[in-house]
Design an enzyme around this catalytic site. Structure first.
Site, mmCIF file in Angstrom:
data_model
loop_
_atom_site.group_PDB
_atom_site.id
_atom_site.type_symbol
_atom_site.label_atom_id
_atom_site.label_comp_id
_atom_site.label_asym_id
_atom_site.label_seq_id
_atom_site.Cartn_x
_atom_site.Cartn_y
_atom_site.Cartn_z
ATOM 1 C CD GLU A 6 -44.542 35.106 -54.791
ATOM 2 O OE1 GLU A 6 -45.031 34.153 -55.157
ATOM 3 O OE2 GLU A 6 -43.972 35.651 -55.882
ATOM 4 C CB CYS A 64 -78.717 -2.016 -40.385
ATOM 5 S SG CYS A 64 -77.363 -1.500 -39.649
ATOM 6 C CB CYS A 93 -73.069 -4.355 -39.376
ATOM 7 S SG CYS A 93 -74.034 -2.977 -38.789
ATOM 8 C CG ASP A 141 -52.195 23.454 -49.083
ATOM 9 O OD1 ASP A 141 -51.878 22.860 -50.197
ATOM 10 O OD2 ASP A 141 -52.571 22.789 -48.044
ATOM 11 C CB CYS A 162 -73.934 -2.537 -42.611
ATOM 12 S SG CYS A 162 -75.267 -3.499 -42.066
ATOM 13 C CE1 TYR A 186 -41.857 32.628 -63.065
ATOM 14 C CE2 TYR A 186 -42.631 30.228 -63.033
ATOM 15 C CZ TYR A 186 -41.597 31.233 -63.371
ATOM 16 O OH TYR A 186 -40.583 30.798 -63.925
ATOM 17 C CE LYS A 233 -45.135 25.223 -51.484
ATOM 18 N NZ LYS A 233 -46.405 24.156 -51.767
ATOM 19 C CE LYS A 249 -45.135 21.873 -47.429
ATOM 20 N NZ LYS A 249 -45.787 21.168 -48.318
ATOM 21 C CB CYS A 266 -77.638 -5.074 -37.584
ATOM 22 S SG CYS A 266 -76.918 -5.049 -39.280
HETATM 23 S S1 IVH Z 1 -43.963 29.513 -57.560
HETATM 24 C C1 IVH Z 1 -40.997 27.593 -60.573
HETATM 25 N N1 IVH Z 1 -45.367 30.812 -55.823
HETATM 26 O O1 IVH Z 1 -46.463 25.414 -54.916
HETATM 27 C C2 IVH Z 1 -41.863 28.187 -59.585
HETATM 28 N N2 IVH Z 1 -45.845 28.295 -56.375
HETATM 29 O O2 IVH Z 1 -43.854 23.075 -54.940
HETATM 30 C C3 IVH Z 1 -43.197 27.592 -59.775
HETATM 31 N N3 IVH Z 1 -47.481 27.306 -54.988
HETATM 32 O O3 IVH Z 1 -46.904 23.817 -57.819
HETATM 33 C C4 IVH Z 1 -44.084 27.799 -58.454
HETATM 34 N N4 IVH Z 1 -48.084 29.265 -53.976
HETATM 35 O O4 IVH Z 1 -48.631 25.082 -56.910
HETATM 36 C C5 IVH Z 1 -45.073 29.513 -56.641
HETATM 37 N N5 IVH Z 1 -46.794 31.917 -54.367
HETATM 38 C C6 IVH Z 1 -46.306 30.751 -55.018
HETATM 39 C C7 IVH Z 1 -47.078 29.520 -54.628
HETATM 40 C C8 IVH Z 1 -46.807 28.313 -55.363
HETATM 41 C C9 IVH Z 1 -48.365 27.836 -53.856
HETATM 42 C C10 IVH Z 1 -47.437 25.755 -55.249
HETATM 43 C C11 IVH Z 1 -47.527 25.658 -56.708
HETATM 44 C C12 IVH Z 1 -46.649 25.040 -57.284
HETATM 45 C C13 IVH Z 1 -46.067 24.240 -55.626
HETATM 46 C C14 IVH Z 1 -44.488 24.108 -55.806
#
Ligand code: IVH
Length: 665
Positions: A110, A427, A403, A114, A421, A222, A112, A308, A406
């Protein structure tokens, strides 16, 4: 049709359109039609408060009641994920899983996301609670705020378990992030560094109406519970999608290490086209039975890992640091860099944010610095290449004390990271900035741009906003680019601005933290400049949504004699210094000195109308019952907590009719 049925039908229709729009991204009606249906439902709900339902689509617009967050213990702790940064480490993970399971397995890949994580609890198909991660064991109950996120279903569709939890990420899409930061820049409020900070900051807002305005989104990833529909992670996400959740459709079941590598390679590129920020991928063992077998460490699941993405980074030379002064005097340090190519653009400058950041980096001029463009739009310096520092090390970068424009000694207010300032009226960039703000459309709507402001200032004609009203056609003709006609136009525009309503004049003064909405609140609470300028901290903070920070800023503004003189001059020139007569007409002091709390649902007027009536008759509306409360204006279904507190404190409870009698002639 019976009202009750009509309400029910409208709610279902609106939920369906919400789902089409926010989850499927495939609306079937126009925004305008949608707003029309919503309005119809709102009116019916006001007329028939007995059918109120906290899960109605109308509740997504966010009530303006402020609440402190309650802390809730997570049923299943919210753990984090182990991080990996290379294919090598991914391979180690994969091989460990293979070894420990010693049987065939699948990995779900999946993205990740942010943002900031959220846990949602559903009971009987209804969202009952939304909690932030907090410290992993307990988090903040942010249900009221989360209800404003349109892609999160309040009621589920299809067949779902009686109780379950679903987790995901709350995100502020890039487009919203840009819009929000632009707005903040105009107000000279600190910018959000990235969408993640913006999302978590927004979720912690005390006012759900503000949250609603920011258009957060949520992707879920999840499902947890004792009675889940399938025994695979993927199967449960598919099921959750059918219940109405926004489950990313870029998840993929991988059957080999190569499948995983392919997914990484593809999404490291494709992710840049997504509307939200991502910073890696997450790999999870698909079978719940196998997950259970693998178990958890104290910090993270042993069946999942994050990979990452490499933040794009470059090395370049720090040539100099300059300091910019904004309209409110805030100083922004900027690093001037040897131009370098980073993530497709040439970077010449990077923000250094504040004195602490500079100190933390131990920057010296001439250093080779690492510049990164992660989730951030503005590139940032993340470190110094110490190895390459030559023997001829440059001067240490120090934050300035005075500053640059001024020469005034800078100040750093307690608890703030920024330096300012304080020479607000002397100013140059602050003066010009204040005039530019004063003339904007939302304030006095005077027809001049920054260039003219600059010219008028340089020529010595205008040194503050009041000076604008002393301008003569002859003055303008002496400047370049000015002809008789445009000069007369400006005169007319200045004359017209004298009719601009008081709240916009107040906004135009450019008092720190007094934006448009705050100016409106202050204007209707204090009626005129005179009373506002004399208001105490208590009187100011008694106004709805005026906190200590804003109150202090207003007091500081009027305590400065120069500001008082300026306001007096503006008054002499004929600007509106009080709210208009017709708005004042229906006012009285019948409720003067009384603090009234509104609770429950009403049949004759809406809550907002009652609120306005209290203020109109000189009373104060407050959100919570305390020993200072005089009355509770109670409708139906008054909250039990308020009722108990009221009887404990002996606060008198009055009905709608009793209240209306109090303010009647
Ligand atoms: S699963 C036990 N899936 O990443 C597993 N987390 O470092 C729980 N996050 O706190 C997380 N995308 O905020 C999962 N596809 C994804 C995610 C994800 C972002 C974040 C989440 C978690 C952090 C973990």
């Amino acid at each position: 049709m019976e009202a009750k049925e009509k309400i029910k039908a409208l709610r279902e229709t609106l939920e369906q359109h919400n789902y089409n729009y926010y989850v499927l991204s495939a609306p079937t009606i126009s925004d305008r039609e949608f707003d029309g249906l919503m309005k119809e439902l709102q009116l019916l709900e006001e007329q028939f408060p007995e059918y109120a339902d906290p899960h109605s689509p109308t509740q997504r617009v966010g009530s303006d009641l402020s609440k402190e967050f309650e802390q809730v213990v997570h049923q299943y702790p919210m753990l984090s994920l182990g991080n990996t940064y290379s294919e090598e480490e991914v391979k180690d993970f994969y091989e460990r899983i293979a070894r420990e399971l010693n049987e065939p397995f699948e990995i779900v890949a999946e993205l990740k996301y942010d943002g900031t994580s959220i846990s949602l609890i559903y009971e009987e198909g209804r969202l009952v609670r939304a909690v932030t991660r907090g410290d992993g064991t307990r988090g903040d109950d942010v249900t009221a705020n989360v209800k404003t996120i349109r892609s999160i279903p309040l009621k589920l569709r299809g067949e779902y378990p009686a109780t379950f939890e679903i987790r995901g990420e709350v995100l502020l899409p890039w487009a919203e992030f840009d819009r929000l930061n632009k707005e903040r820049e105009e107000q000279e409020e600190p910018l959000f560094a990235n969408p993640r900070n913006a999302a978590s900051g927004t979720l912690k807002q005390q006012n759900p109406a503000i949250v609603a305005a920011r258009k957060l989104d949520a992707y879920l990833y999840y499902v947890l519970g004792e009675e889940l529909p399938t025994n695979t992670h993927y199967g449960n996400l598919e099921a959750a999608r059918s219940w109405g959740f926004k489950i990313p459709d870029v998840i993929s079941v991988c059957k080999s290490l190569q499948d995983i590598y392919d997914y990484i390679a593809r999404w490291d590129v494709e992710r840049k086209k997504l509307p939200v920020a991502t910073d890696g991928i997450v790999l999870k063992v698909n079978s719940l039975r196998q997950q259970k077998h693998l178990g958890f460490t104290s910090k993270s699941p042993r069946w999942a890992i994050a990979y990452k993405f490499q933040a794009e980074r470059a090395v370049t030379r720090l040539n100099s640091v300059s300091f910019q002064v904004g309209r409110t005097g805030a100083i922004t340090p900027v690093a001037n860099l040897e131009p370098v190519l980073l993530a497709g653009t040439t970077v010449k400058r990077a923000s250094l944010h504040n004195a602490d950041i500079i100190e933390g980096l131990d920057l010296h001029l001439g250093d080779n610095v690492y510049v990164e463009k992660g989730g951030e739009i503005i590139p940032k310096i993340v470190g110094v290449d110490l190895e390459s520092r030559s023997l001829l090390i440059g001067d240490k970068v120090r934050f300035i004390r005075t500053c640059p424009e001024c020469g005034t000694q800078l100040v750093r207010p307690e608890g703030e990271a920024a330096h300012y300032c304080p020479n607000e009226s002397g100013c140059p960039p602050q003066i010009k900035g204040k005039i530019e703000h004063f003339v904007t459309r939302k304030a006095m709507n005077i027809n001049i741009g920054p260039e003219t402001v600059e010219d008028l200032y340089e020529a010595g004609y205008v040194k503050n906003t009041a000076d604008l009203y002393t301008l003569k056609v002859g003055d303008l003709l002496r400047l370049e680019r000015w002809a008789e006609k445009s000069a007369r136009n400006l005169m007319a525009s200045l004359e017209e601005s004298k009719q601009v309503p008081f709240e916009r004049v107040l906004y135009g003064l450019g008092i720190r933290y007094v934006g448009e909405t705050v100016a409106k609140r202050l204007a209707s609470a204090f009626l005129n400049m005179e009373q506002l300028s004399k208001a105490s901290l208590e009187e100011l903070t008694a106004v709805d949504e005026i906190g200590e920070r804003i109150a202090q800023s207003v007091i500081r503004y009027f305590a400065d004699e120069k500001n008082q003189q300026l306001v007096n001059r503006l008054k002499e020139y004929g600007l509106q210094m009080a709210i208009a007569e017709d708005k004042l007409a229906n006012r009285s002091e019948k409720l003067k000195g009384l603090t009234i709390v509104i609770s429950g649902t009403f049949s004759k007027h809406s809550r907002d109308e009652y609120k306005a009536m209290i203020e109109q008759h000189g009373g104060k509306n407050s959100g919570s019952v305390s020993s200072k409360t005089h009355y509770i204006l109670a409708g139906e279904n008054m909250g039990p907590a308020k009722l108990e507190k009221a009887s404990k404190l002996g606060v008198k409870i009055i009905s709608e009719d009793e209240f209306l009698n109090m303010i009647a002639e």
